[in-house]
Design a protein around this motif. Structure first.
Motif, PDB file in Angstrom:
ATOM      1  N   GLU A  50      -8.108  64.308  79.124  1.00  0.00           N
ATOM      2  CA  GLU A  50      -7.372  64.457  77.976  1.00  0.00           C
ATOM      3  C   GLU A  50      -5.798  63.730  78.292  1.00  0.00           C
ATOM      4  O   GLU A  50      -5.475  62.757  77.584  1.00  0.00           O
ATOM      5  CB  GLU A  50      -7.157  65.720  77.809  1.00  0.00           C
ATOM      6  CG  GLU A  50      -8.256  66.198  76.869  1.00  0.00           C
ATOM      7  CD  GLU A  50      -8.023  67.700  76.775  1.00  0.00           C
ATOM      8  OE1 GLU A  50      -9.187  68.347  76.086  1.00  0.00           O
ATOM      9  OE2 GLU A  50      -7.387  68.492  77.472  1.00  0.00           O
ATOM     10  N   ARG A  73     -11.260  51.049  71.886  1.00  0.00           N
ATOM     11  CA  ARG A  73     -12.165  52.040  72.458  1.00  0.00           C
ATOM     12  C   ARG A  73     -12.863  51.630  74.003  1.00  0.00           C
ATOM     13  O   ARG A  73     -12.846  52.178  74.848  1.00  0.00           O
ATOM     14  CB  ARG A  73     -13.480  52.365  71.616  1.00  0.00           C
ATOM     15  CG  ARG A  73     -14.166  53.437  72.121  1.00  0.00           C
ATOM     16  CD  ARG A  73     -15.777  53.438  71.606  1.00  0.00           C
ATOM     17  NE  ARG A  73     -15.475  53.375  70.053  1.00  0.00           N
ATOM     18  CZ  ARG A  73     -15.636  54.685  69.351  1.00  0.00           C
ATOM     19  NH1 ARG A  73     -16.131  55.580  69.896  1.00  0.00           N
ATOM     20  NH2 ARG A  73     -15.576  54.660  67.941  1.00  0.00           N
ATOM     21  N   CYS A 133     -10.386  51.908  76.665  1.00  0.00           N
ATOM     22  CA  CYS A 133     -10.020  53.481  76.969  1.00  0.00           C
ATOM     23  C   CYS A 133     -11.198  53.576  77.950  1.00  0.00           C
ATOM     24  O   CYS A 133     -11.098  54.469  78.925  1.00  0.00           O
ATOM     25  CB  CYS A 133     -10.078  54.511  75.948  1.00  0.00           C
ATOM     26  SG  CYS A 133      -8.912  54.225  74.849  1.00  0.00           S
ATOM     27  N   THR A 162     -15.542  58.990  74.245  1.00  0.00           N
ATOM     28  CA  THR A 162     -14.201  59.068  73.965  1.00  0.00           C
ATOM     29  C   THR A 162     -13.766  59.806  72.483  1.00  0.00           C
ATOM     30  O   THR A 162     -12.766  60.254  72.588  1.00  0.00           O
ATOM     31  CB  THR A 162     -13.491  57.548  73.689  1.00  0.00           C
ATOM     32  OG1 THR A 162     -14.213  56.706  74.756  1.00  0.00           O
ATOM     33  CG2 THR A 162     -12.166  57.241  73.813  1.00  0.00           C
ATOM     34  N   ASP A 163     -14.667  59.758  71.594  1.00  0.00           N
ATOM     35  CA  ASP A 163     -14.346  60.324  70.422  1.00  0.00           C
ATOM     36  C   ASP A 163     -14.452  61.871  70.547  1.00  0.00           C
ATOM     37  O   ASP A 163     -13.523  62.531  70.075  1.00  0.00           O
ATOM     38  CB  ASP A 163     -15.492  60.232  69.367  1.00  0.00           C
ATOM     39  CG  ASP A 163     -15.475  58.690  68.846  1.00  0.00           C
ATOM     40  OD1 ASP A 163     -14.425  58.101  68.938  1.00  0.00           O
ATOM     41  OD2 ASP A 163     -16.670  58.246  68.576  1.00  0.00           O
ATOM     42  N   ILE A 218     -10.826  62.650  72.011  1.00  0.00           N
ATOM     43  CA  ILE A 218     -10.012  62.384  70.903  1.00  0.00           C
ATOM     44  C   ILE A 218      -9.906  63.692  70.170  1.00  0.00           C
ATOM     45  O   ILE A 218      -8.878  63.956  69.754  1.00  0.00           O
ATOM     46  CB  ILE A 218     -10.241  60.968  69.932  1.00  0.00           C
ATOM     47  CG1 ILE A 218      -9.892  59.933  70.793  1.00  0.00           C
ATOM     48  CG2 ILE A 218      -9.421  61.016  68.863  1.00  0.00           C
ATOM     49  CD1 ILE A 218      -8.521  59.523  71.299  1.00  0.00           C
ATOM     50  N   ARG A 220      -6.816  66.057  69.464  1.00  0.00           N
ATOM     51  CA  ARG A 220      -6.204  66.367  67.778  1.00  0.00           C
ATOM     52  C   ARG A 220      -6.249  67.834  67.743  1.00  0.00           C
ATOM     53  O   ARG A 220      -5.104  68.509  67.106  1.00  0.00           O
ATOM     54  CB  ARG A 220      -7.274  65.833  67.020  1.00  0.00           C
ATOM     55  CG  ARG A 220      -7.162  64.399  66.662  1.00  0.00           C
ATOM     56  CD  ARG A 220      -8.301  63.763  65.798  1.00  0.00           C
ATOM     57  NE  ARG A 220      -8.082  62.248  65.594  1.00  0.00           N
ATOM     58  CZ  ARG A 220      -8.847  61.713  65.318  1.00  0.00           C
ATOM     59  NH1 ARG A 220     -10.273  61.822  65.166  1.00  0.00           N
ATOM     60  NH2 ARG A 220      -8.831  60.300  64.993  1.00  0.00           N
ATOM     61  N   ILE A 269      -3.653  61.197  65.862  1.00  0.00           N
ATOM     62  CA  ILE A 269      -4.280  60.146  66.348  1.00  0.00           C
ATOM     63  C   ILE A 269      -5.137  59.433  65.278  1.00  0.00           C
ATOM     64  O   ILE A 269      -6.248  60.062  64.845  1.00  0.00           O
ATOM     65  CB  ILE A 269      -5.012  60.411  67.695  1.00  0.00           C
ATOM     66  CG1 ILE A 269      -4.389  61.348  68.629  1.00  0.00           C
ATOM     67  CG2 ILE A 269      -5.851  59.508  68.120  1.00  0.00           C
ATOM     68  CD1 ILE A 269      -5.013  61.941  69.784  1.00  0.00           C
ATOM     69  N   SER A 323      -7.896  56.666  63.966  1.00  0.00           N
ATOM     70  CA  SER A 323      -9.104  56.074  64.223  1.00  0.00           C
ATOM     71  C   SER A 323      -8.961  54.788  63.291  1.00  0.00           C
ATOM     72  O   SER A 323      -9.063  54.935  62.307  1.00  0.00           O
ATOM     73  CB  SER A 323     -10.348  56.644  64.021  1.00  0.00           C
ATOM     74  OG  SER A 323     -10.452  58.051  64.856  1.00  0.00           O
ATOM     75  N   TYR A 352      -8.290  53.306  68.418  1.00  0.00           N
ATOM     76  CA  TYR A 352      -7.273  54.683  68.014  1.00  0.00           C
ATOM     77  C   TYR A 352      -5.692  53.878  68.084  1.00  0.00           C
ATOM     78  O   TYR A 352      -5.615  53.125  68.929  1.00  0.00           O
ATOM     79  CB  TYR A 352      -7.323  55.560  69.193  1.00  0.00           C
ATOM     80  CG  TYR A 352      -8.798  55.988  69.254  1.00  0.00           C
ATOM     81  CD1 TYR A 352      -9.774  56.459  68.570  1.00  0.00           C
ATOM     82  CD2 TYR A 352      -9.494  55.575  70.354  1.00  0.00           C
ATOM     83  CE1 TYR A 352     -11.178  56.962  68.739  1.00  0.00           C
ATOM     84  CE2 TYR A 352     -10.784  55.753  70.739  1.00  0.00           C
ATOM     85  CZ  TYR A 352     -11.567  56.415  69.963  1.00  0.00           C
ATOM     86  OH  TYR A 352     -12.915  56.514  70.325  1.00  0.00           O
TER      87      TYR A 352
END
Length: 225
Positions: free
Chosen positions: A155, A172, A175, A191-192, A195, A199, A211, A213, A219
């Protein structure tokens, strides 16, 4: 901190990787100059350990291409050559340090740590800010005012990438490669998941920072009006 090892001696490469992983570095490997250059040009590496004698493309050629393309990663050259002329060629081509084989592993680790400290001098502020939030890089805390929430390692890395990029879109793929590495078999949607965790923590802090998308790309940080 991410390290790329470009070394055609696979046993040596794997031994170096194991040593660096034990020190807490994230490490990728390449076994020839062409593949090594492709990885290096991604720009995701903090340090590159580069052998001079490589198949397909030698280390000096790789180094020159890296610098020509604006890659600022710290480069430590490895070679069996010890002549002053070879060292000067390396430094003139953009190397940051130089070690001659055979070497003591403890010395190489010490030099990599020294390069990592030199590299992080670019980021002197231990607190990153965006909108109404702060990221404490020393304690891995996401804060709004006096309230803070501890972030996990992944994170934190993801939030740091977003905050260093300000309101620009972060791809993405970048990342994934920056946090998990090219050699990782991580699922594409992982990654989602992180994220989503971030959030939720922004919501818990009652922050106006969001954040966003960007469909099919990645992002970006933004603020609610």
């Amino acid at each position: 901190m991410k390290v790329l090892i470009i070394e055609d001696e696979k046993n040596l490469s794997m031994a170096l990787k194991e040593l660096l992983v034990c020190e807490g570095f994230l490490v990728d490997t390449a076994y020839n100059g062409t593949d090594g250059l492709d990885n290096a040009l991604s720009g995701i590496y903090d340090i590159i350990i580069l052998d001079i004698t490589l198949p397909k493309m030698n280390g000096i050629e790789v180094l020159r291409e890296i610098r020509k393309n604006g890659i600022t990663s710290a480069v430590l050259l490895l070679t069996a050559k010890s002549e002053t002329e070879d060292k000067l060629t390396g430094f003139k081509s953009g190397a940051d340090d130089y070690m001659t084989k055979p070497f003591v592993s403890e010395e190489l680790i010490a030099r990599v740590w020294a390069l990592s400290r030199r590299n992080t001098m670019e980021y002197v502020d231990e607190t990153l800010r965006f909108g109404d939030i702060e990221l404490d890089r020393t304690h891995h805390m996401l804060k709004k005012g006096e309230k803070g929430i501890k972030l996990s390692a992944k994170e934190f890395q993801l939030m740091e990438i977003l905050m260093l990029s300000k309101d620009s879109v972060v791809k993405r793929d970048y990342c994934i490669s920056k946090i998990w590495g090219f050699e990782s078999d991580i699922e594409y949607n992982s990654t989602d998941v992180y994220i989503s965790f971030l959030r939720k923590k922004l919501t818990a802090l009652k922050s106006n920072t969001v954040i966003k998308s960007v469909r099919g790309i990645g992002y970006a940080l933004g603020e609610n009006e």
